[in-house]
Scaffold this motif. Structure first.
Motif, mmCIF file in Angstrom:
data_model
loop_
_atom_site.group_PDB
_atom_site.id
_atom_site.type_symbol
_atom_site.label_atom_id
_atom_site.label_comp_id
_atom_site.label_asym_id
_atom_site.label_seq_id
_atom_site.Cartn_x
_atom_site.Cartn_y
_atom_site.Cartn_z
ATOM 1 N N ALA A 169 6.210 7.691 8.246
ATOM 2 C CA ALA A 169 5.431 8.788 8.835
ATOM 3 C C ALA A 169 3.961 8.506 8.579
ATOM 4 O O ALA A 169 3.560 8.201 7.457
ATOM 5 N N GLN A 170 3.143 8.611 9.623
ATOM 6 C CA GLN A 170 1.732 8.262 9.495
ATOM 7 C C GLN A 170 0.813 9.437 9.788
ATOM 8 O O GLN A 170 -0.345 9.243 10.145
ATOM 9 N N ASN A 171 1.339 10.639 9.607
ATOM 10 C CA ASN A 171 0.506 11.816 9.861
ATOM 11 C C ASN A 171 0.382 12.683 8.624
ATOM 12 O O ASN A 171 0.018 13.844 8.713
ATOM 13 N N ALA A 172 0.729 12.128 7.445
ATOM 14 C CA ALA A 172 0.590 12.907 6.210
ATOM 15 C C ALA A 172 -0.868 12.944 5.795
ATOM 16 O O ALA A 172 -1.591 11.956 5.884
ATOM 17 N N ARG A 173 -1.312 14.086 5.325
ATOM 18 C CA ARG A 173 -2.704 14.240 4.942
ATOM 19 C C ARG A 173 -3.014 13.400 3.704
ATOM 20 O O ARG A 173 -2.211 13.277 2.791
ATOM 21 N N LYS A 185 0.861 -1.184 0.000
ATOM 22 C CA LYS A 185 0.000 0.000 0.000
ATOM 23 C C LYS A 185 0.893 1.228 0.000
ATOM 24 O O LYS A 185 2.109 1.129 0.207
ATOM 25 N N GLN A 186 0.298 2.358 -0.224
ATOM 26 C CA GLN A 186 1.086 3.586 -0.257
ATOM 27 C C GLN A 186 1.380 4.052 1.162
ATOM 28 O O GLN A 186 0.463 4.256 1.960
ATOM 29 N N VAL A 187 2.669 4.200 1.456
ATOM 30 C CA VAL A 187 3.127 4.651 2.774
ATOM 31 C C VAL A 187 4.093 5.815 2.569
ATOM 32 O O VAL A 187 4.533 6.097 1.449
ATOM 33 N N CYS A 188 4.410 6.481 3.646
ATOM 34 C CA CYS A 188 5.296 7.644 3.595
ATOM 35 C C CYS A 188 6.624 7.291 4.249
ATOM 36 O O CYS A 188 6.722 7.212 5.484
ATOM 37 N N VAL A 189 7.655 7.066 3.438
ATOM 38 C CA VAL A 189 8.973 6.681 3.938
ATOM 39 C C VAL A 189 9.712 7.949 4.367
ATOM 40 O O VAL A 189 10.110 8.760 3.538
ATOM 41 N N SER A 190 9.895 8.105 5.684
ATOM 42 C CA SER A 190 10.554 9.313 6.200
ATOM 43 C C SER A 190 12.031 9.079 6.501
ATOM 44 O O SER A 190 12.810 10.025 6.573
ATOM 45 N N SER A 191 12.421 7.810 6.690
ATOM 46 C CA SER A 191 13.830 7.488 6.935
ATOM 47 C C SER A 191 14.071 6.049 6.529
ATOM 48 O O SER A 191 13.173 5.198 6.660
ATOM 49 N N LYS A 234 2.406 8.321 15.108
ATOM 50 C CA LYS A 234 2.956 9.241 14.119
ATOM 51 C C LYS A 234 4.127 8.640 13.358
ATOM 52 O O LYS A 234 4.402 9.025 12.236
ATOM 53 N N CYS A 235 4.812 7.688 13.995
ATOM 54 C CA CYS A 235 5.979 7.094 13.335
ATOM 55 C C CYS A 235 6.046 5.610 13.655
ATOM 56 O O CYS A 235 5.940 5.194 14.817
ATOM 57 N N LEU A 236 6.209 4.817 12.615
ATOM 58 C CA LEU A 236 6.344 3.375 12.764
ATOM 59 C C LEU A 236 7.697 2.978 12.187
ATOM 60 O O LEU A 236 7.984 3.219 11.017
ATOM 61 N N THR A 237 8.551 2.362 13.026
ATOM 62 C CA THR A 237 9.898 1.992 12.599
ATOM 63 C C THR A 237 9.988 0.480 12.478
ATOM 64 O O THR A 237 9.692 -0.253 13.436
ATOM 65 N N LEU A 238 10.417 0.021 11.295
ATOM 66 C CA LEU A 238 10.430 -1.403 10.980
ATOM 67 C C LEU A 238 11.837 -1.873 10.642
ATOM 68 O O LEU A 238 12.643 -1.114 10.099
ATOM 69 N N LEU A 239 12.098 -3.140 10.938
ATOM 70 C CA LEU A 239 13.324 -3.814 10.505
ATOM 71 C C LEU A 239 12.895 -4.991 9.648
ATOM 72 O O LEU A 239 12.192 -5.896 10.119
ATOM 73 N N ILE A 240 13.317 -4.999 8.368
ATOM 74 C CA ILE A 240 12.788 -5.943 7.384
ATOM 75 C C ILE A 240 13.911 -6.829 6.857
ATOM 76 O O ILE A 240 14.977 -6.335 6.460
ATOM 77 N N GLU A 241 13.647 -8.136 6.837
ATOM 78 C CA GLU A 241 14.585 -9.083 6.221
ATOM 79 C C GLU A 241 14.353 -9.077 4.709
ATOM 80 O O GLU A 241 13.229 -9.289 4.250
ATOM 81 N N ASN A 271 22.611 15.229 8.097
ATOM 82 C CA ASN A 271 23.221 14.105 7.366
ATOM 83 C C ASN A 271 22.587 12.767 7.714
ATOM 84 O O ASN A 271 23.265 11.731 7.718
ATOM 85 N N LEU A 272 21.297 12.791 8.000
ATOM 86 C CA LEU A 272 20.578 11.560 8.333
ATOM 87 C C LEU A 272 19.412 11.345 7.380
ATOM 88 O O LEU A 272 18.331 10.917 7.768
ATOM 89 N N GLY A 273 19.662 11.634 6.121
ATOM 90 C CA GLY A 273 18.634 11.408 5.116
ATOM 91 C C GLY A 273 17.664 12.563 5.014
ATOM 92 O O GLY A 273 17.845 13.629 5.613
ATOM 93 N N PHE A 274 16.599 12.333 4.248
ATOM 94 C CA PHE A 274 15.642 13.387 3.920
ATOM 95 C C PHE A 274 14.232 12.927 4.265
ATOM 96 O O PHE A 274 13.751 11.921 3.736
ATOM 97 N N ASP A 275 13.601 13.675 5.147
ATOM 98 C CA ASP A 275 12.230 13.385 5.552
ATOM 99 C C ASP A 275 11.301 14.316 4.778
ATOM 100 O O ASP A 275 11.181 15.496 5.086
ATOM 101 N N HIS A 276 10.660 13.767 3.751
ATOM 102 C CA HIS A 276 9.776 14.573 2.912
ATOM 103 C C HIS A 276 8.364 14.668 3.482
ATOM 104 O O HIS A 276 7.510 15.327 2.882
ATOM 105 N N TYR A 277 8.130 14.044 4.617
ATOM 106 C CA TYR A 277 6.773 13.995 5.169
ATOM 107 C C TYR A 277 6.688 14.593 6.564
ATOM 108 O O TYR A 277 5.747 14.338 7.305
#
Length: 767
Positions: A100-104, A79-85, A114-121, A256-262
């Protein structure tokens, strides 16, 4: 001001590939839909992580490898999600993602946070582990260390949170079925987390050196650095107090920790911009702006840790700076080599020399609306990508997704050098700019022989000394400094760099730059901790440079001044020295001349080093002796062997430099062997060469530097051809001409001898 080259173009290198992938998914020949692609992070190996919204309502994460120029799909959300990091481990088996889970307008994932952090194999795609589900932003970053182990079954992940703490997750992996890499005991993953930082208000990650810089505030602001080692251990190795107002950071700042567009919350006005830059030779610069007090001024500070000082600058923006625009002014800090560029679009560009920082005239300051970096973009959209071991900077234009490598432009600096050459007024703006550009061309860029020839051509066209500085002296000292400045930072305060330091009264235009006010403060509170004291790398060099600077600052005369040798040289010429001492001096000279012979060109245009000039040989040997003595006293750490090599190379380079300049002038004026004939009148071209040689003689005499054996003979030959007889004798009388044995023997056998005898008689009668 900058010479740029494209390194990466998001549309060219990634989007075209994505369109082919989407066309394949949609089973169409050509996909024509919009692709919302965002750069998310950069890893240590240069790989670029990005995300995009797929055509079928999915969100994908991909990687671009700049070495292979290929893209790779890493993971697809259904599904469409907002990758903030986002971060990828070195082995490409794990992917850490913050959503990021607070984007309109976006569907929220559960649980609601507001933020869900995942570790994916992802090798292959398998399990997903939730690390955090919180109401504040979380940045993710894997550690990347070089290792000799072929199979690494552990990864180490940093979680940096808006709640002002940093956790380090030690993720153990296992291999199943021979190829599947999965997390070992994922249910116990949270127990491996180690809290390494608390209560920070600003944090910066250095992916190349695996360092974390962060700022804390209790009674004062304290900058700390955490070093991560190849063993994955870490410790705080450095602390530095900073002078900042208590309310400088109203929200947590990530660098220097990436770009959060959301991150859709409207950020508070950024009062302070802070960045740390290091160089592997052992330098550290902490650059930050100060909150605005006057709408028509900008305040910024550059802390030179390796020089144990801070430089505070206050720059006038002029009366046309609008109050609304002024509240949003933050300059770009761009490290290029040992220069820090401070750029405020539409106002000024300050190129700060972080190795020779004592005087403003050795840093280049340009102002006006025409000042620009040479990029067709707004500076607000530029992100500086710094790598400690690279001399050029990389600039990312976030609006277009393009990355350019940037370095100082030699053509632009030559333009500054050549500008306003008719002006000799020391109060003009051109003088300090010209001096700074000259040093940048000769020292920082001086390894380019074509560039050096252009500078020599400029010297030929501008023979007469500027009122504020002697360009030939600057050329000699800067060129000599270049051969040794990379060996050790501590040489910066030891070796001659500029003749300006020798002036009894420095011209005001070299001490002040219109519109710029600078104050220097000594930094004595930096602290090195833990293993930094025993490392052989960067921290050891930085500590040594800092301690050596403190020692040299306490010495009233740490810099070697060639002019101080004048008394020893006069004494040597007037006294008869013991044979043992003269033998020692002669041995020094032999070492130097053997080096010069090694560097000789195949085709010798100028007849130097072809005679026994006993006076210059003694001068050369004495110069070696005095410089060796000075370096041994102030830099014993270099050791006798290195000091000997450095000193011999230094003096040999001086002699070779003079010959190289004369050969360039010889070619410029197309001189041939006939100019060595004493029986003919000199041409206008020969007069120009004679004038140039006279200026070299004046400059080296003032600096008390030796000349190549044969120089005085050649100069006397040109004098005979170019000067009237009575003027020739006046040059001898005033000490400009030294009649060497070689020259006298040639003159005695020439047809001009009688005329010179008659002229000499008249000269003696008149005087």
């Amino acid at each position: 001001m900058l010479r740029t080259q494209p390194k990466f173009d998001l549309h060219r290198d990634v989007v075209s590939d994505i369109l082919r992938k989407e066309a394949s998914v949609c089973r169409v020949e050509e996909y024509s839909g919009a692709v919302d692609i965002r750069i998310v992070n950069f890893e240590r190996d240069g790989c670029i992580l990005y995300s995009w919204k797929g055509a079928t309502g999915t969100t994908r994460i991909g990687k671009y490898d700049p070495n292979s120029k290929k893209n790779k799909l890493l993971y697809t959300f259904d599904k469409q999600v907002c990758v903030s990091s986002c971060s990828l481990n070195k082995e490409e088996t794990l992917l850490a993602v913050s959503l990021a889970q607070n984007a309109r307008g976006e569907e929220r994932l559960k649980p609601i946070s507001k933020c869900l952090t995942l570790l994916i194999e992802i090798h292959p795609i398998n399990n997903t582990k939730v690390l955090k589900a919180v109401d504040f932003r979380v940045k993710v970053q894997f550690l990347h260390h070089e290792t000799d182990r072929r199979s690494v079954l552990e990864s180490h992940l940093l979680l940096l949170t808006e709640d002002r703490y940093v956790d380090l997750y030690n993720v153990m992996l296992t291999r199943q079925e021979g190829y599947r890499v999965v997390i070992m005991n994922p249910e116990h993953l949270s127990k491996t987390a180690e809290r390494i930082v608390e209560d920070f208000c600003w944090v910066q990650w250095d992916r190349h050196t695996q360092r974390l810089y962060y700022l804390t505030f209790k009674e004062k602001f304290l900058l700390r650095s955490v070093q991560f080692y190849p063993s994955y251990n870490c410790e705080t190795v450095f602390e530095l107090p900073l002078e900042l107002p208590a309310n400088s950071f109203r929200t947590v700042k990530f660098a220097n920790l990436g770009f959060d567009h959301y991150h859709t919350e409207r950020p508070e006005q950024e009062l302070v911009k802070l960045q740390v830059f290091t160089n592997k030779i052992g330098s550290m610069c902490v650059c930050y702006t100060q909150p605005l007090q006057d709408k028509h001024e900008l305040l910024y500070t550059v802390v030179l840790v390796h020089k144990d000082c801070s430089k505070k600058f206050r720059v006038s923006l002029g009366s046309d700076a609008s109050p609304q625009k002024a509240t949003q002014l933050h300059p770009l800090f761009i490290p290029i080599g040992y220069y820090i560029l401070v750029y405020l679009q539409g106002y000024f560009l300050h190129c700060i020399n972080t190795r020779q920082q004592e005087m403003l005239c050795h840093s280049l300051f340009l102002s006006g609306r025409d000042v620009n970096l040479g990029l067709q973009c707004q500076s607000a959209n530029i992100t500086v990508l710094h790598a400690e071991g690279e001399s050029s900077a990389c600039l990312l234009d976030q609006a277009t997704g393009r990355i350019h490598s940037a370095e100082l432009s030699p053509a632009y600096l030559l333009k500054i050098l050549r500008s306003d050459t008719s002006s000799r007024c020391p109060s003009s703006k051109a003088d300090p700019q010209r001096l700074a550009a000259l040093h940048c061309l000769l020292v920082y860029m001086g390894t380019d022989p074509n560039l050096e020839l252009k500078v020599i051509e400029w010297l030929c066209d501008n023979v007469n000394t500027f009122e504020s500085f002697d360009q030939i002296q600057e050329f000699i000292l800067a060129s000599l400094y270049r051969i040794s400045y990379e060996k050790a930072l501590s040489l910066d305060k030891i070796l001659p760099y500029s003749s300006v330091f020798d002036k009894k009264e420095v011209p005001e235009c070299l001490l002040k730059v219109p519109g710029v006010f600078c104050t220097t403060e000594i930094q004595t509170e930096s602290t090195f901790k833990g293993k930094a004291r025993s490392l052989q790398g960067f921290w050891s060099e930085l500590q040594w440079n800092t301690e050596r600077t403190k020692y040299l600052d306490a010495d009233p005369n740490p810099r070697y001044r060639t002019s101080h040798m004048q008394a020893d040289w006069d004494k040597m010429r007037s006294e008869r020295r013991p044979s043992s001492q003269m033998n020692h001096i002669e041995e020094n000279t032999k070492k130097v001349l053997s080096m010069v012979d090694t560097w000789s060109l195949d085709k010798k245009l100028v007849p130097l080093f072809q005679e026994e000039d006993h006076q210059q040989r003694a001068f050369i040997g004495l110069t070696v002796d005095k410089l060796r003595e000075h370096l041994s006293r102030h830099l014993p750490r270099l050791g006798k062997k290195k000091i000997d090599s450095l000193v011999v190379n230094y003096v040999a380079k001086l002699l070779e430099l003079i010959r190289h300049v004369l050969e360039s002038v010889w070619l410029k004026y197309k001189l041939g062997p006939r100019v060595l004939c004493l029986t003919q009148q000199g041409s206008p071209a020969e007069w120009s060469v004679f004038h140039f040689m006279l200026r070299i003689l004046e400059s080296t005499r003032s600096l008390c530097l030796p000349l190549p054996p044969g120089y005085h003979t050649l100069f006397a030959v040109f004098a005979v051809r170019c000067l009237p007889h009575h003027t020739f004798l006046q040059y001898i009388d005033h000490g400009f001409l030294q009649l060497t044995e070689t020259f006298v023997s040639r003159l005695m056998t020439g047809r001009r001898m009688l005329a010179f005898v008659l002229s000499a008689q008249k000269f003696l009668i008149l005087h």
